[in-house]
Design a protein around this motif. Structure first.
Motif, PDB file in Angstrom:
ATOM      1  N   HIS A 151      -0.309  -3.044  21.185  1.00 51.09           N
ATOM      2  CA  HIS A 151       0.463  -1.826  20.937  1.00 51.09           C
ATOM      3  C   HIS A 151       1.844  -1.863  21.592  1.00 51.09           C
ATOM      4  O   HIS A 151       2.447  -0.821  21.858  1.00 51.09           O
ATOM      5  N   LYS A 152       2.376  -3.049  21.806  1.00 49.64           N
ATOM      6  CA  LYS A 152       3.649  -3.187  22.520  1.00 49.64           C
ATOM      7  C   LYS A 152       4.824  -2.611  21.745  1.00 49.64           C
ATOM      8  O   LYS A 152       5.881  -2.357  22.334  1.00 49.64           O
ATOM      9  N   GLU A 153       4.670  -2.381  20.433  1.00 51.48           N
ATOM     10  CA  GLU A 153       5.791  -1.859  19.639  1.00 51.48           C
ATOM     11  C   GLU A 153       6.194  -0.449  20.052  1.00 51.48           C
ATOM     12  O   GLU A 153       7.300  -0.009  19.738  1.00 51.48           O
ATOM     13  N   CYS A 154       5.306   0.266  20.739  1.00 53.87           N
ATOM     14  CA  CYS A 154       5.697   1.610  21.196  1.00 53.87           C
ATOM     15  C   CYS A 154       6.222   1.603  22.630  1.00 53.87           C
ATOM     16  O   CYS A 154       6.556   2.650  23.177  1.00 53.87           O
ATOM     17  N   ILE A 155       6.307   0.412  23.227  1.00 49.54           N
ATOM     18  CA  ILE A 155       6.745   0.285  24.618  1.00 49.54           C
ATOM     19  C   ILE A 155       8.167  -0.274  24.647  1.00 49.54           C
ATOM     20  O   ILE A 155       8.399  -1.428  24.302  1.00 49.54           O
ATOM     21  N   SER A 156       9.110   0.558  25.048  1.00 48.81           N
ATOM     22  CA  SER A 156      10.505   0.145  25.142  1.00 48.81           C
ATOM     23  C   SER A 156      10.793  -0.359  26.553  1.00 48.81           C
ATOM     24  O   SER A 156       9.956  -0.229  27.451  1.00 48.81           O
ATOM     25  N   PRO A 157      11.995  -0.896  26.802  1.00 46.65           N
ATOM     26  CA  PRO A 157      12.344  -1.309  28.171  1.00 46.65           C
ATOM     27  C   PRO A 157      12.373  -0.154  29.173  1.00 46.65           C
ATOM     28  O   PRO A 157      12.411  -0.390  30.379  1.00 46.65           O
ATOM     29  N   GLU A 158      12.352   1.092  28.695  1.00 47.38           N
ATOM     30  CA  GLU A 158      12.360   2.249  29.594  1.00 47.38           C
ATOM     31  C   GLU A 158      11.038   3.003  29.611  1.00 47.38           C
ATOM     32  O   GLU A 158      10.912   4.019  30.293  1.00 47.38           O
ATOM     33  N   THR A 159      10.066   2.544  28.857  1.00 46.32           N
ATOM     34  CA  THR A 159       8.756   3.212  28.827  1.00 46.32           C
ATOM     35  C   THR A 159       8.009   2.970  30.132  1.00 46.32           C
ATOM     36  O   THR A 159       7.958   1.844  30.632  1.00 46.32           O
ATOM     37  N   ARG A 160       7.417   4.026  30.681  1.00 43.33           N
ATOM     38  CA  ARG A 160       6.515   3.890  31.827  1.00 43.33           C
ATOM     39  C   ARG A 160       5.071   3.829  31.311  1.00 43.33           C
ATOM     40  O   ARG A 160       4.744   4.473  30.310  1.00 43.33           O
ATOM     41  N   VAL A 161       4.246   3.067  32.011  1.00 44.42           N
ATOM     42  CA  VAL A 161       2.860   2.889  31.600  1.00 44.42           C
ATOM     43  C   VAL A 161       1.958   3.327  32.747  1.00 44.42           C
ATOM     44  O   VAL A 161       2.109   2.858  33.883  1.00 44.42           O
ATOM     45  N   LEU A 162       1.026   4.241  32.455  1.00 42.78           N
ATOM     46  CA  LEU A 162       0.144   4.807  33.469  1.00 42.78           C
ATOM     47  C   LEU A 162      -1.304   4.527  33.109  1.00 42.78           C
ATOM     48  O   LEU A 162      -1.756   4.839  32.008  1.00 42.78           O
ATOM     49  N   SER A 163      -2.049   3.961  34.061  1.00 45.53           N
ATOM     50  CA  SER A 163      -3.480   3.728  33.889  1.00 45.53           C
ATOM     51  C   SER A 163      -4.262   4.533  34.908  1.00 45.53           C
ATOM     52  O   SER A 163      -3.943   4.531  36.094  1.00 45.53           O
ATOM     53  N   LEU A 164      -5.302   5.223  34.412  1.00 41.09           N
ATOM     54  CA  LEU A 164      -6.254   5.909  35.272  1.00 41.09           C
ATOM     55  C   LEU A 164      -7.648   5.317  35.046  1.00 41.09           C
ATOM     56  O   LEU A 164      -8.661   6.015  35.154  1.00 41.09           O
ATOM     57  N   GLN A 165      -7.691   4.024  34.736  1.00 37.67           N
ATOM     58  CA  GLN A 165      -8.932   3.351  34.373  1.00 37.67           C
ATOM     59  C   GLN A 165      -9.795   3.030  35.585  1.00 37.67           C
ATOM     60  O   GLN A 165      -9.371   3.144  36.727  1.00 37.67           O
ATOM     61  N   ASN A 166     -11.000   2.559  35.287  1.00 37.73           N
ATOM     62  CA  ASN A 166     -11.845   1.967  36.314  1.00 37.73           C
ATOM     63  C   ASN A 166     -11.331   0.573  36.658  1.00 37.73           C
ATOM     64  O   ASN A 166     -10.534  -0.008  35.929  1.00 37.73           O
ATOM     65  N   GLY A 167     -11.835   0.029  37.746  1.00 41.66           N
ATOM     66  CA  GLY A 167     -11.484  -1.342  38.113  1.00 41.66           C
ATOM     67  C   GLY A 167     -10.505  -1.399  39.267  1.00 41.66           C
ATOM     68  O   GLY A 167      -9.751  -0.451  39.537  1.00 41.66           O
ATOM     69  N   ILE A 168     -10.516  -2.535  39.941  1.00 45.02           N
ATOM     70  CA  ILE A 168      -9.669  -2.753  41.112  1.00 45.02           C
ATOM     71  C   ILE A 168      -8.252  -3.163  40.732  1.00 45.02           C
ATOM     72  O   ILE A 168      -7.284  -2.807  41.392  1.00 45.02           O
ATOM     73  N   ARG A 169      -8.091  -3.892  39.602  1.00 46.94           N
ATOM     74  CA  ARG A 169      -6.828  -4.578  39.363  1.00 46.94           C
ATOM     75  C   ARG A 169      -6.032  -4.052  38.163  1.00 46.94           C
ATOM     76  O   ARG A 169      -5.146  -4.730  37.667  1.00 46.94           O
TER      77      ARG A 169
END
Length: 308
Positions: free
Chosen positions: A91-109
C-alpha cells in the motif's frame, strides 16, 4: 486529517470508523475484495458494549488498491505483526515523503519495522488496550475502551494525531519514547499467547496450574533481562501479577494466538517470543523458556501450514 487504515479488521475498523464519524477523511484498506465490497455497499456498523459510547453506522470508503486513496497525512497500521512489511509495501502508493505512519500493533519490533520503512522522523508507534471483534464483514463490536499510548520523533505531528484520536473518543497518552509502553504490554502477551496456543486452554485455565504460572514467570523474567540489556526501563513492576489478574478477569477468553491455531492460520510467534529470542542473541542474554515456546509454536504451525 487524511487517514488510511492498513488492515481493516476489528481494530482497524474501530479506529477508522470512529475517526470518520468525528469528521476525519478516512480510507480503509483490506486485502479481500468481498470484504471491501460489503463495506462500500452497507457502510461500517460499530456496535458498542462500552458505557457512554453509542453504536454508530458510518459510510466510509474501502479498497484493496492504495492507488485509489492517493497520498494521506497519516497511515494507521493494524495488520498482524508478521504482515507489516508486506502490507506497507503493498500500500505504499498512499504514503508520500511527508506521510507519518503509526502502529498500535502487537509485537516487540513493530516500531523498528516502521523506522526501516519510512525513517525515524516519520514513524510513530505504541500500544492500545482497546478491544473489538468483527462479527461479520462491515459489523464490528467494540468490547472494551482501554487507553492507547504512542509517540515518536515528530512530537508536533504526534500532538496532531493525538487531538484527532481524542476527538474521536479514544483515551490517549502521548509519550516521547514509545518503547517502555510497548515492552510493558508485551510482557503480558509473552507468557499468555504461546502457552494458550500450545495448551489450547482459555486464559482463566492457564493460571489455575502452578506449573504453568511458574513457566510464565520464567518467560517474563527472561524478557526483563533483555530489556535491561537494551537500556529500556519497563514501567510495569509486577507483570506476573498483572498476567494473573488479566487471565482471571477474562476467564473464558481465548488468546489471539490460540484463535490463530484453531483456525490453522500463521501466528504472531515470531513477533512476540521470537523477537525476544532475536534480541537476546544481539545482547548475549540466555532466554531458554522463550526459545522453547517459540520452537514449539513454530512446529505446531508447520503441522497445518506445510503443503499449503
Amino acid at each position: 486529517m487524511n487517514v488510511a487504515v492498513v488492515g481493516a479488521g476489528a481494530l482497524g475498523c474501530l479506529f477508522g470508523g470512529r475517526l470518520a464519524a468525528a469528521g476525519q477523511d478516512v480510507w480503509l484498506l483490506h486485502h479481500r475484495q468481498s470484504y471491501v465490497d460489503r463495506l462500500n455497499e452497507d457502510g461500517l456498523r460499530i456496535e458498542s458494549d462500552v458505557d457512554g459510547l453509542e453504536s454508530t453506522t458510518v459510510s466510509i470508503p474501502a479498497t484493496t488498491d492504495a492507488d485509489e486513496v492517493a497520498h494521506v497525512d497519516l497511515v494507521l497500521v493494524f495488520v498482524k505483526a508478521h504482515q507489516t512489511r508486506a502490507a506497507l509495501e503493498q500500500h505504499k502508493e498512499c504514503i508520500s515523503p511527508e506521510t507519518r505512519v503509526l502502529s498500535l500493533q502487537n509485537g516487540i519490533r513493530h516500531y523498528d519495522h516502521l523506522v526501516d520503512f519510512v525513517g525515524e522522523r516519520r514513524a510513530l508507534a505504541g500500544v492500545t488496550y482497546q478491544g473489538a471483534v468483527v462479527e461479520e464483514p462491515g459489523v464490528v463490536r467494540h468490547t472494551s475502551d482501554g487507553s492507547s499510548t504512542f509517540g515518536g520523533a515528530d512530537a508536533e505531528f504526534a500532538r496532531k494525531a493525538e487531538r484527532a484520536l481524542v476527538d474521536a473518543g479514544f483515551p490517549i497518552k502521548r509519550v516521547d519514547d514509545p518503547l517502555p509502553a510497548i515492552w510493558s504490554k508485551q510482557l503480558i502477551s509473552l507468557p499468555i499467547k504461546p502457552l494458550a496456543a500450545l495448551t489450547r486452554l482459555p486464559s482463566g485455565k492457564l493460571v489455575e496450574q502452578e506449573e504453568l504460572v511458574a513457566f510464565m514467570d520464567k518467560i517474563i523474567m527472561e524478557a526483563e533481562r533483555v530489556a535491561a540489556a537494551k537500556g529500556i526501563e519497563i514501567p510495569n513492576e509486577e507483570p506476573l501479577e498483572t498476567v494473573i489478574e488479566i487471565c482471571e478477569a477474562g476467564d473464558s477468553h481465548r488468546s489471539s494466538m490460540l484463535q490463530d491455531v484453531l483456525a490453522e492460520r500463521k501466528t504472531e510467534i515470531n513477533a512476540v517470543n521470537g523477537a525476544i529470542v532475536e534480541l537476546s542473541r544481539e545482547e548475549g542474554v540466555d532466554v531458554p523458556a522463550n526459545e522453547l515456546v517459540t520452537w514449539l509454536v513454530r512446529g505446531l504451525e508447520r503441522s497445518y501450514l506445510d503443503g499449503r
